[in-house]
Design an enzyme around this catalytic site. Structure first.
Site, PDB file in Angstrom:
ATOM      1  N   TYR A 157     -24.815 -21.386   7.018  1.00 49.34           N
ATOM      2  CA  TYR A 157     -24.482 -19.966   7.127  1.00 49.34           C
ATOM      3  C   TYR A 157     -25.621 -19.112   6.570  1.00 49.34           C
ATOM      4  O   TYR A 157     -26.101 -18.183   7.231  1.00 49.34           O
ATOM      5  CB  TYR A 157     -23.180 -19.678   6.382  1.00 49.34           C
ATOM      6  N   LYS A 161     -28.214 -16.655   8.841  1.00 50.68           N
ATOM      7  CA  LYS A 161     -28.343 -15.215   8.604  1.00 50.68           C
ATOM      8  C   LYS A 161     -29.775 -14.844   8.213  1.00 50.68           C
ATOM      9  O   LYS A 161     -30.263 -13.754   8.571  1.00 50.68           O
ATOM     10  CB  LYS A 161     -27.358 -14.767   7.528  1.00 50.68           C
TER      11      LYS A 161
END
Length: 252
Positions: A157, A161
């Site tokens: 994650y 990002k």
């Protein structure tokens, strides 16, 4: 901020930050398209909450690359053109390297990047092709403070990002001559329906201590930053990443 006569597509727009963003754009006069993957009931509920008329929902799983072109095509057919794209859809999978087997590990990385990065890249590609033809537009991508501070329980994650941030800034440089402006918001933990269900009391308490405000962000606060980056007059902020984390993580 006035978005009268503007068209906006919000991915992952039926819940949480996406829902708050769709509502905020509609309140400011925009025609809004809500993209969602599977929960028709939730999307219809959000659609009913939008102020004004002419809004629509679009069911597409944008983690599948062929659906990205179809979604932009469907949106343009419905609204005439796309002025603003908000890439909000994202997923988060726990995969602690010292606790999961290799299959779980690789699955988490593949699925996370498919939605959090590749879908954003593909949506940005097809939206920009349309925007170039119509003289410009705006793309706002939803990142995370995890892209800067790290996510030890969800490293894919955080990495997805961080890659989204870099891609956004590359596109800001490349697309500026076409009057297409790119912005990024990087929220901290946000008080959404999902957070209410998944957080334990202890986890919630830890999160509250991270910010001097002693609370989490509200979806409407993140939406406010998104609307700013998409607004007329914000063109020279292209390439900017706005932190919306209540001073819970400060970067140089």
């Amino acid at each position: 901020m006035d978005f009268t006569n503007k068209t906006v597509l919000v991915t992952g727009g039926s819940r949480g930050i996406g829902k708050a963003t769709a509502i905020a754009f509609a309140q400011k006069g925009a025609k809004v398209g809500i993209n969602f993957r599977s929960n028709v009931k939730e999307a219809q509920k959000t659609l009913a909450e939008l102020q004004g008329e002419g809004h629509q929902i679009f069911q597409k799983d944008i983690s599948q690359k062929e659906n990205c072109e179809e979604l932009i095509d469907d949106f343009v057919k419905a609204f005439g053109q796309i002025d603003i794209l908000v890439n909000n859809a994202g997923i988060s999978i726990f995969h602690e390297i010292d606790k999961v087997d290799f299959d779980h590990w690789t699955h988490a990385w593949e699925e996370t990047f498919r939605t959090n990065l590749f879908a954003v890249a593909n949506m940005s590609y097809w939206a920009s092709q349309s925007m170039i033809k119509t003289g410009g537009g705006r793309i706002v991508n939803v990142s995370s403070r995890g892209s800067f501070r790290g996510e030890p329980t969800k490293p894919a994650y955080g990495a997805s990002k961080a890659a989204l941030n870099a891609m956004s800034q590359s596109l800001a440089k490349k697309l500026a001559p076409y009057n297409i402006y790119i912005g990024v918001v990087a929220p901290g933990f946000t008080e959404t329906e999902m957070a209410a269900v998944t957080l334990t009391p202890a986890e919630r308490e830890n999160l509250l201590r991270e910010s001097p405000f002693q609370r989490m962000a509200q979806p409407e606060e993140v939406a406010h930053a998104i609307l700013f980056l998409a607004s007329e007059g914000a063109e020279y902020t292209s390439g900017t990443i706005i932190d919306v984390n209540g001073a819970s993580y400060l970067r140089q």
